[in-house]
Design a protein around this motif. Sequence first.
Motif, PDB file in Angstrom:
ATOM      1  N   PHE A  13      45.922  96.016  23.901  1.00 53.34           N
ATOM      2  CA  PHE A  13      47.467  95.544  23.387  1.00 53.34           C
ATOM      3  C   PHE A  13      48.884  95.605  24.281  1.00 53.34           C
ATOM      4  O   PHE A  13      49.064  94.406  24.357  1.00 53.34           O
ATOM      5  CB  PHE A  13      47.366  94.820  22.053  1.00 53.34           C
ATOM      6  N   TYR A  14      48.813  96.486  23.457  1.00 53.29           N
ATOM      7  CA  TYR A  14      50.130  97.432  23.557  1.00 53.29           C
ATOM      8  C   TYR A  14      50.683  96.753  25.127  1.00 53.29           C
ATOM      9  O   TYR A  14      51.386  97.001  25.773  1.00 53.29           O
ATOM     10  CB  TYR A  14      50.220  98.347  22.843  1.00 53.29           C
ATOM     11  N   SER A  35      50.969  93.381  26.558  1.00 55.39           N
ATOM     12  CA  SER A  35      52.237  92.549  25.979  1.00 55.39           C
ATOM     13  C   SER A  35      53.349  93.376  26.397  1.00 55.39           C
ATOM     14  O   SER A  35      54.574  92.632  26.588  1.00 55.39           O
ATOM     15  CB  SER A  35      51.345  93.202  24.273  1.00 55.39           C
ATOM     16  N   PHE A  36      53.969  95.146  26.492  1.00 58.67           N
ATOM     17  CA  PHE A  36      54.572  95.087  26.586  1.00 58.67           C
ATOM     18  C   PHE A  36      54.583  96.164  27.357  1.00 58.67           C
ATOM     19  O   PHE A  36      56.098  96.639  28.343  1.00 58.67           O
ATOM     20  CB  PHE A  36      55.073  95.374  25.192  1.00 58.67           C
ATOM     21  N   LYS A  75      53.759  92.864  30.389  1.00 61.41           N
ATOM     22  CA  LYS A  75      55.203  91.768  29.829  1.00 61.41           C
ATOM     23  C   LYS A  75      53.958  90.651  30.052  1.00 61.41           C
ATOM     24  O   LYS A  75      54.622  89.478  30.226  1.00 61.41           O
ATOM     25  CB  LYS A  75      56.042  91.488  30.705  1.00 61.41           C
ATOM     26  N   MET A 122      51.769  88.861  27.718  1.00 54.35           N
ATOM     27  CA  MET A 122      51.949  88.562  26.086  1.00 54.35           C
ATOM     28  C   MET A 122      50.925  87.659  25.681  1.00 54.35           C
ATOM     29  O   MET A 122      50.626  87.415  24.590  1.00 54.35           O
ATOM     30  CB  MET A 122      53.539  87.967  25.546  1.00 54.35           C
ATOM     31  N   GLY A 162      47.950  90.085  25.805  1.00 51.16           N
ATOM     32  CA  GLY A 162      47.934  90.300  24.849  1.00 51.16           C
ATOM     33  C   GLY A 162      47.831  89.723  23.432  1.00 51.16           C
ATOM     34  O   GLY A 162      47.050  90.501  22.743  1.00 51.16           O
TER      35      GLY A 162
END
Lengths: 279, 299
Positions: free
Chosen positions: B257-258, B261-262, B265, B267, B270
């Motif tokens: 997930f991390y 998402s981050f 990018k 999301m 994620g």
Amino acid sequence: MEGMEARKRMMNVLIHGILIIVSITMLVPFLWMVLTAFKSVTEATSVNPFTIFPKVWRMEAFTAVIDNMNFLLLYKNTLLLIFFRVLFAVLTATMAGYAFGRLTFPGRNLAFSLVLFQMMVPVQIFIIPQYLMVSKMHMLNTIFALVFPGMVTAFGTFLLKQGYMSLPRDLEEAARLDGCNIGQTFLYIMAPLTRSSMVALGIFTAVFAFKDLMWPMIVNTDKEMLVLSSALAKMQGQYVAKFPELMAASLLACIPMIIIYVIFQKQFIEGIATSGGKL
Amino acid sequence: MANTKSKAKTGRQRSEFLWGWLFILPTTIGLVVLNIIPIFQTIYQSFFKTGDFGKGNIFVGLSNYEKVFGDKEVWQALINTLKYAIVEVPFSIAIALVLAVLLNRKMKGRSVYRTIIFLPMVAAPAAVAMVWRWLFNSDFGLINNVFKVHVNWVSSPQIAVFSVAVIGVWSIIGYNMVLFLSGLQEIPRDYYEAAEIDGATGVNAFFHITIPLLSPTLFFVLVTRVIGALQVFDLIYMVIDKSNPALSKTQSLVYLFYKYSFVNKNMGYGSTIVVLLLAITMIITVFQMIGQKKWVFYN
């Protein structure tokens, strides 16, 4: 009878034996952190012979990480994060806990179901929208960003509600007969009585704000706005084989909380026990 | 007379209504803005694809979900997460329970033991992970050198996830123990005295008195530990480098997930992974709620 005594003594020795072994297991990583931090890289990585204690207690690793990482700033940011998280949590939960625990009014149960619902879902589900909110406010890389998700606390509200519910009913009746309105009753009589729940929530909030890694890593990427945990994560990639420096930084990151814990151990353990056990 | 009484009552009701809402307003607004709306936003986001510079959010319908169910990396991450939980949860609970029972008496050094065993709880996971990684170091680590072995604790794909789980157990034992201790203190002494007369002591008393009477606490710790273990991230992120050969066999769902998402990018994807985590958490929790009827006693 003598056999009983001997058996009892044996049991006692066995119990202490187990507890001592477990205690050593808990302490060894911390001791190894300290011992490595005072070694040179050569000493830390010497295998033949394997050295436990540093021959000379060197400060080089500490001076190196303090030069590179600006620990004062990290302490400051972490302290501000903890301070505001605790302040907001205790303030909002004390108020909401009182209303949920002691007042009857339309909409109360609906609002409380939000509290329960929030506690049941994994926190990661909030993170992307929370990040986008902070980003849209142009508040990334600020103390506000660090504090943001902890402005209110469902868990703390629940905890304080339980605290208020355990107080005797006639307190408010007496206050009302003395002419206090609900606000005054709350402020002067009820809130002070839940001090132990507030302390428990404060400790719980502080410990978890200090331990949090993912959120600070996401919102604050500027070197000046890191906190202890995210700075450690960042340095690990840069100091691959410099074990004494990695350990010195870990030690510097952990030591303030450990000192506070050792001084206030009773409050810490009771605080965690009541907040964990009340749910 | 009746009239003034009912008037006083409505006055009281109105004042409880006003004060009540005043007191819960910050928390309620906060929860709605910070938590309730984000849940729906995350679910909404999971129907979109983000990233791909300049393209912004593109509606992709259920295709993220199709992708998740066919994504070997996600399934592997789920298996890794479950492996971690299967070690961390039972061991941290069993050891903590034994320690709590041993410490639940008047004895010398009780508070010293309690303080030491709880100590890992106040250390930052980032620091804890760094130390353990150093202890586990295959060439220079304390563990391999003291026991004269050469195990790749954190870089061997077969065992790395279990090594991380050992760190998890070490970190959480004190917390579980403190919760058990406060649960044990609620059990009246007379139960044990009565049992002693009937000849039940030690192990027997443990299974017939301690476990049933502690079962509400046990259940609470079990549910929260399972939820916590399913969300494992810090230890894996800190112990397993991006270049570690064991990464694909250790990364958890939250780690993915991390990453999506981050780091990547995306999301949308994620969000899909975290919705999957939500579903799994709920299913497991519901099963535990059903299962508790068989073994948890409330009096």
